[in-house]
Motif scaffolding. Structure first.
Motif: not given
Ligand code: NAP
Length: 252
Positions: A202, A212, A114-117, A110-111, A224, A222, A216, A108
């Motif tokens: 992932d 996901l 998105d709050d991904w780590t 992120p766009g 990952v 999130v 968002r 995946w």
């Protein structure tokens, strides 16, 4: 190579939606197909064609099975986090000379919004959790639950196909469910449980991606877990369609 007149025997190392879809697509070809499952899930959805369930007994066991059953094509369609089996497949292919194709769905990405780590492991996710949220939606599978067992503080909603066994965090609710999961249901789940952080591998693919999108939309952080390494030099297909095209002469 199969003998003349023999359509060949393909062994799919399965456990994923893609593995099942590949077996379904190959039903329309003369190729004989066997899907192998590890046996982790109590009542697996079985694909068409032959199936066998349970470990082979390491690389040597897999290589022996391939030889004894005259396997002519090997497909590693295991989950991106089934790291041992992918290495076993690569080594067994070397030992037997049977060509191997890895069917790996893309990870995946992120766009905007998105709050991904990204983290390297379940342990790294566990280390970050207390500072990230108080109500956790944990979707990394029941097998790694012990990695979070020492965390007394956040509350966990754990989703898995079969009930977890063994060590687990003290404050948790288990939700038994099998994907695919729809966006409306994921939105409702996050809101109902007042989730403020989501933990996922992932895994890639569509079946579990709506969580996901729901995260968002709700502004939920999130964590990952990055994919483990894969063996080098194994030809890859990133979709069932691409895998079918690579298995020469057996297009859908
Ligand atoms: P793993 O760590 O790579 O494999 C552990 C052992 O399980 C292997 O050494 C092998 O035993 C056996 N095994 C794994 N896949 C097998 C297969 N398709 N057929 C026969 N034996 C298999 O894998 P895992 O993470 O435990 O995952 C087990 C299965 O669950 C995989 O098939 C995978 O596709 C599926 N799955 C895994 C995850 C995940 O997050 N890990 C998620 C969804 C589905 P022997 O050495 O005795 O041959």
């Amino acid at each position: 190579m199969p003998a003349e007149g023999d359509p060949g025997h393909l062994l799919i190392l399965g456990g994923t939606t893609e593995a099942r879809r590949l077996a379904e697509a190959l039903e329309r070809t003369p190729l004989r197909v066997t899907t192998s499952l590890a046996g982790r899930v109590g009542a697996p959805v079985l694909p068409p064609g032959g199936t066998r369930i349970g470990g082979f007994g390491g690389v040597e066991g897999l290589a022996a099975w391939v030889t004894a059953h005259r396997v002519t094509h090997l497909v590693d369609a295991t989950h991106p986090f089934a790291e041992r089996m992918s290495f076993h497949a690569a080594r067994a292919a070397e030992l037997t000379g049977v060509p191997l194709l890895a069917l790996r769905r893309p990870g995946w990405v992120p766009g905007p919004g998105d709050d991904w780590t990204f983290v390297e492991s379940l342990d790294a996710a566990a280390a970050l959790l207390p500072e990230r949220g108080r109500r956790v939606f944990l979707t990394t599978g029941r097998m790694g639950l012990h990695r979070f067992a020492h965390l007394t503080e956040p509350w966990f909603l754990v989703r898995s196909v079969d009930p977890p066994a063994g060590e687990r965090p003290p404050c948790l609710e288990v939700l038994l469910a099998r994907g695919p999961f729809g966006l409306a249901d994921e939105r409702e789940l996050l809101a109902r449980h007042r989730i403020d952080v989501l933990v996922t591998k992932d895994s890639g693919g569509d079946a579990t991606a709506p969580k996901l999108v729901a995260a968002r939309e709700a502004g939920i952080a999130v964590l990952v877990v990055r994919r483990p390494p894969v063996p080098e030099g194994v030809p890859e297909a990133d979709s069932v369609e691409a895998a079918l095209a690579r298995l020469t002469g057996f297009r859908a």
